[in-house]
Scaffold this motif. Sequence first.
Motif, PDB file in Angstrom:
ATOM      1  N   SER A  47       0.834  -1.213   0.000  1.00 46.64           N
ATOM      2  CA  SER A  47       0.000   0.000   0.000  1.00 46.64           C
ATOM      3  C   SER A  47       0.864   1.257   0.000  1.00 46.64           C
ATOM      4  CB  SER A  47      -0.918   0.042   1.219  1.00 46.64           C
ATOM      5  OG  SER A  47      -1.811  -1.025   1.222  1.00 46.64           O
ATOM      6  N   GLY A  48       1.944   1.222   0.764  1.00 46.89           N
ATOM      7  CA  GLY A  48       2.872   2.353   0.803  1.00 46.89           C
ATOM      8  C   GLY A  48       3.543   2.571  -0.539  1.00 46.89           C
ATOM      9  N   GLN A  49       3.937   1.471  -1.180  1.00 46.84           N
ATOM     10  CA  GLN A  49       4.551   1.573  -2.514  1.00 46.84           C
ATOM     11  C   GLN A  49       3.572   2.153  -3.515  1.00 46.84           C
ATOM     12  OE1 GLN A  49       6.041  -2.335  -3.484  1.00 46.84           O
ATOM     13  NE2 GLN A  49       7.932  -2.025  -2.333  1.00 46.84           N
ATOM     14  N   GLU A  50       2.330   1.691  -3.454  1.00 43.28           N
ATOM     15  CA  GLU A  50       1.310   2.206  -4.377  1.00 43.28           C
ATOM     16  C   GLU A  50       1.090   3.702  -4.161  1.00 43.28           C
ATOM     17  OE1 GLU A  50      -2.215  -0.196  -3.914  1.00 43.28           O
ATOM     18  OE2 GLU A  50      -1.165  -2.009  -4.581  1.00 43.28           O
ATOM     19  N   LEU A  51       1.043   4.118  -2.893  1.00 44.77           N
ATOM     20  CA  LEU A  51       0.857   5.533  -2.593  1.00 44.77           C
ATOM     21  C   LEU A  51       2.000   6.360  -3.176  1.00 44.77           C
ATOM     22  CD1 LEU A  51      -0.683   7.830  -1.172  1.00 44.77           C
ATOM     23  CD2 LEU A  51       0.641   7.302   0.888  1.00 44.77           C
ATOM     24  N   LEU A  52       3.239   5.923  -2.952  1.00 45.85           N
ATOM     25  CA  LEU A  52       4.377   6.682  -3.476  1.00 45.85           C
ATOM     26  C   LEU A  52       4.420   6.628  -5.003  1.00 45.85           C
ATOM     27  CD1 LEU A  52       7.315   6.269  -0.949  1.00 45.85           C
ATOM     28  CD2 LEU A  52       5.667   8.095  -1.191  1.00 45.85           C
ATOM     29  N   ASN A  53       4.032   5.506  -5.592  1.00 46.11           N
ATOM     30  CA  ASN A  53       3.958   5.440  -7.054  1.00 46.11           C
ATOM     31  C   ASN A  53       2.960   6.465  -7.588  1.00 46.11           C
ATOM     32  OD1 ASN A  53       5.860   3.393  -7.362  1.00 46.11           O
ATOM     33  ND2 ASN A  53       4.332   1.767  -7.339  1.00 46.11           N
ATOM     34  N   ASP A  54       1.887   6.683  -6.843  1.00 47.70           N
ATOM     35  CA  ASP A  54       0.891   7.680  -7.234  1.00 47.70           C
ATOM     36  C   ASP A  54       1.408   9.108  -7.015  1.00 47.70           C
ATOM     37  OD1 ASP A  54      -0.887   5.682  -7.907  1.00 47.70           O
ATOM     38  OD2 ASP A  54      -2.077   5.847  -6.067  1.00 47.70           O
TER      39      ASP A  54
END
Length: 157
Positions: free
Chosen positions: A108-115
């Motif tokens: 979830s953290g990776q997805e947030l930073l990817n966004d």
Amino acid sequence: MDQERDHYLNKKQDPSLKLFVVLSKAYRSVADQVAKDIRNHGLNTTDFGVMELLYHQGEQPLQKIGDKILLASGSITYVVDKLEKKELVKRTPCPNDRRITYASITESGQELLNDIFPEHWKQIEAITAGLNDTEKREAIQLLKKMGMYADDFSMKE
């Protein structure tokens, strides 16, 4: 007395103090704009700094995170607790040493930073657009040189 006055007047022409003031103001202006952009994504700069470190460098011992992002060790626990509750970061105990706990970014953290990153990068480019690429490279070299000298200076004392 005249000698002291002359010494002071010569100091006023020395650009060292002016450089310090201008550098401080420029840093504050840029940092304020970057912090505003990060807040627009629902994080503060400390949360973002921890997540960015874990995103780019992978799992880190909690004790080392503070050194890498210039944060007091007591604050790291608080920040990681908050990020863990949001399921953006997780803790993992070291199997070989009970004194060490690792932090890593979750999916979830990776997805947030990817966004966040593409827009955040554009904001940083816009914030620093007052300099062209050549000037940015020159500024980087000069600031690195000044920082390394200041680090060496503090070790001599």
